[in-house]
Design a protein around this motif. Sequence first.
Motif, mmCIF file in Angstrom:
data_model
loop_
_atom_site.group_PDB
_atom_site.id
_atom_site.type_symbol
_atom_site.label_atom_id
_atom_site.label_comp_id
_atom_site.label_asym_id
_atom_site.label_seq_id
_atom_site.Cartn_x
_atom_site.Cartn_y
_atom_site.Cartn_z
ATOM 1 N N THR A 51 0.840 -1.196 0.000
ATOM 2 C CA THR A 51 0.000 0.000 0.000
ATOM 3 C C THR A 51 0.877 1.247 0.000
ATOM 4 O O THR A 51 2.068 1.189 0.285
ATOM 5 C CB THR A 51 -0.915 0.022 1.238
ATOM 6 O OG1 THR A 51 -0.131 -0.226 2.416
ATOM 7 C CG2 THR A 51 -1.982 -1.049 1.141
ATOM 8 N N ASP A 101 -9.798 -7.032 0.315
ATOM 9 C CA ASP A 101 -10.197 -5.683 0.724
ATOM 10 C C ASP A 101 -11.410 -5.649 1.652
ATOM 11 O O ASP A 101 -11.492 -4.788 2.535
ATOM 12 C CB ASP A 101 -10.443 -4.800 -0.505
ATOM 13 C CG ASP A 101 -11.513 -5.344 -1.435
ATOM 14 O OD1 ASP A 101 -11.958 -6.501 -1.251
ATOM 15 O OD2 ASP A 101 -11.908 -4.606 -2.368
ATOM 16 N N LYS A 128 -5.929 -0.434 -1.370
ATOM 17 C CA LYS A 128 -5.343 0.908 -1.385
ATOM 18 C C LYS A 128 -6.397 1.975 -1.098
ATOM 19 O O LYS A 128 -6.105 2.984 -0.463
ATOM 20 C CB LYS A 128 -4.669 1.160 -2.737
ATOM 21 C CG LYS A 128 -3.368 0.383 -2.919
ATOM 22 C CD LYS A 128 -2.669 0.758 -4.211
ATOM 23 C CE LYS A 128 -1.311 0.080 -4.313
ATOM 24 N NZ LYS A 128 -0.577 0.467 -5.541
#
Length: 228
Positions: A51, A101, A128
């Motif tokens: 990230t 995620d 991200k």
Amino acid sequence: MIENAPLLTIKKKIPRPTKKQIFSFNSVQTGHIVDAMGGLGAMDGKIKSVTDNSLVCGVALTCQCGPADNLAAIAAIEMSSPGDIIIASTDNFEATAVMGDIMLGIAKNRGVKGFVTDGFVRDLIGIKKIGLPCFSKGVIPNSPAKNGPGKIGTPVVVGGVNVNSGDIIVGDLDGVVVVPYTQISEIIKNLDGVFAAEKEMETKVNSGLKKLNLIKNIFDDGKVKEID
């Protein structure tokens, strides 16, 4: 006859460092922490941030997932406390991801500070966007099973380093360092010396330093052999 293992084994009593102890490692470079621990303490260099925000400091909450399964990681997130960093051991399995995620979004909602694994993750675009610091050996779309067995809160080995729940975890662009719970106070004291030495050398470099006495001393001690 061997009995079937429980789907999850959970250690609930976990020692936690004080807020003051954790704050002592905030924004400290991993390299400086390693120096304060005698040159060791960093996970395998293949475990890197995936990230954009790589700086993280928090308390380890461990989980043993094993290959191709993330039941323990899901349970660890649902057991987590604000300030925790989930440390997920996959036994270095690389054929499937251990986390994506959606679960990392839930982790962030719970106040988790970061996620570290010796395996792979998936859904990088989503991770991200979530903005939770995530460290892994890589990224792969393959998804894991959720069958167990797994463990939460028990000792694990991740990136060649023993990790116990309650240890302090620090991550940055260089990698991830584990500060053992039993050595926190000692390492904080050692950091003062590291900071002083680093400041002294930075001042010398900024003033034009061109060489170290280390090499000169080797020559002066006659420990160099010159050849044609």
